[in-house]
Design an enzyme around this catalytic site. Sequence first.
Site, PDB file in Angstrom:
ATOM      1  CD  GLU A   1      -2.508   1.251   2.762  1.00  0.00           C
ATOM      2  OE1 GLU A   1      -2.012   0.665   3.741  1.00  0.00           O
ATOM      3  OE2 GLU A   1      -3.548   1.932   2.835  1.00  0.00           O
TER       4      GLU A   1
ATOM      5  CE  LYS B   1      -7.119   1.827   3.699  1.00  0.00           C
ATOM      6  NZ  LYS B   1      -5.947   2.444   4.363  1.00  0.00           N
TER       7      LYS B   1
ATOM      8  CB  CYS C   1      -4.289  -1.388   4.636  1.00  0.00           C
ATOM      9  SG  CYS C   1      -3.224  -1.523   6.100  1.00  0.00           S
TER      10      CYS C   1
HETATM   11  O1  LIG Z   1      -6.527  -1.676  10.674  1.00  0.00           O
HETATM   12  C1  LIG Z   1      -5.374  -1.518  11.067  1.00  0.00           C
HETATM   13  O2  LIG Z   1      -5.026  -1.874  12.191  1.00  0.00           O
HETATM   14  C2  LIG Z   1      -4.345  -0.879  10.187  1.00  0.00           C
HETATM   15  C3  LIG Z   1      -4.922  -0.180   9.018  1.00  0.00           C
HETATM   16  C4  LIG Z   1      -3.919   0.621   8.295  1.00  0.00           C
HETATM   17  O3  LIG Z   1      -2.856   0.892   8.804  1.00  0.00           O
HETATM   18  C5  LIG Z   1      -4.184   1.082   6.929  1.00  0.00           C
HETATM   19  O4  LIG Z   1      -5.279   0.839   6.403  1.00  0.00           O
HETATM   20  O5  LIG Z   1      -3.294   1.713   6.332  1.00  0.00           O
END
Ligand SMILES: O=C(O)CCC(=O)C(=O)O
Length: 264
Positions: free
Chosen positions: A41, A110, A145
């Site tokens: 990401e 996202k 993520c």
């Molecule tokens: O949900 C999480 O603990 C991390 C999510 C995150 O860091 C992201 O989506 O970039």
Amino acid sequence: MKIAVLQFEVEFGDVEANIEHVEKVFLNTNLDNIDTVVLPEMWTTGYDLENIQKLAMDNLEPIKGVIQRLAKKYSVNIIAGSVANTKGEGVLNTSFVVNRDGEFIHEYSKIHLVPMLNEPKYLVGGKNKAEVFELDGEKMGVVICYDLRFPELFRDLALDGAKIIFVVAEWPIERTAHWLTLLQARAIENQCYIVASNIIGKQPTGTEFAGKSIIINPFGEIMNQATSNEEEVLLEQLDMEYINRIRKKIPIFKSRRTNYYKFN
Ligand SMILES: O=C(O)CCC(=O)C(=O)O
């Protein structure tokens, strides 16, 4: 399908250095028999959200061209992780996919922004659901993520025929246990391959990342897993027929009782 998952450290806010680094990893990895390469990401910028307006791509340019060139040069499909991407009303966190002929075939931004990272202050959420796309005749999907915490997204992709779901991430080390547990759960409950690319290192914001990029089979078994602190390329062959065998053995898709669920 043979997969290469890239795990590396992202230079905070340095788009040029990150592109150069990825080009080097492609050059130094034997991609001869690889079908699909996966990136993490926000790999061009990291979470440099204070500067994200000026660091973001402009409707995926010029990064799209870079990835198309790499795909053709090495004859690989590329799940291009995600990048900060200005489009319409703001900056999105956009994932995209290019096939081995350099054709742009998929894009997803996202939809779940991360409150813990203050993402909603700097980014706008995607307006379209994650859709299935095809590479080499196989259906698959990609999510980003924090999306990992929303099983509905994975179920929709699986119901639409996805046999591999890629998770591209910058997942913090303090929640490594969630990362591993949720990825395995998503593989078991959807009986598909889960292929996840995460970054390593500590960024100036103080966040340290978990690494632990991983490839999990449709039975929930870990096929390959990176460390939490080293740059690595995971290489693994996925047997696409194995999905049918698992779904025959434990027929959860046939056992579903959709009348009894809120989301069906
Ligand atoms: O949900 C999480 O603990 C991390 C999510 C995150 O860091 C992201 O989506 O970039």
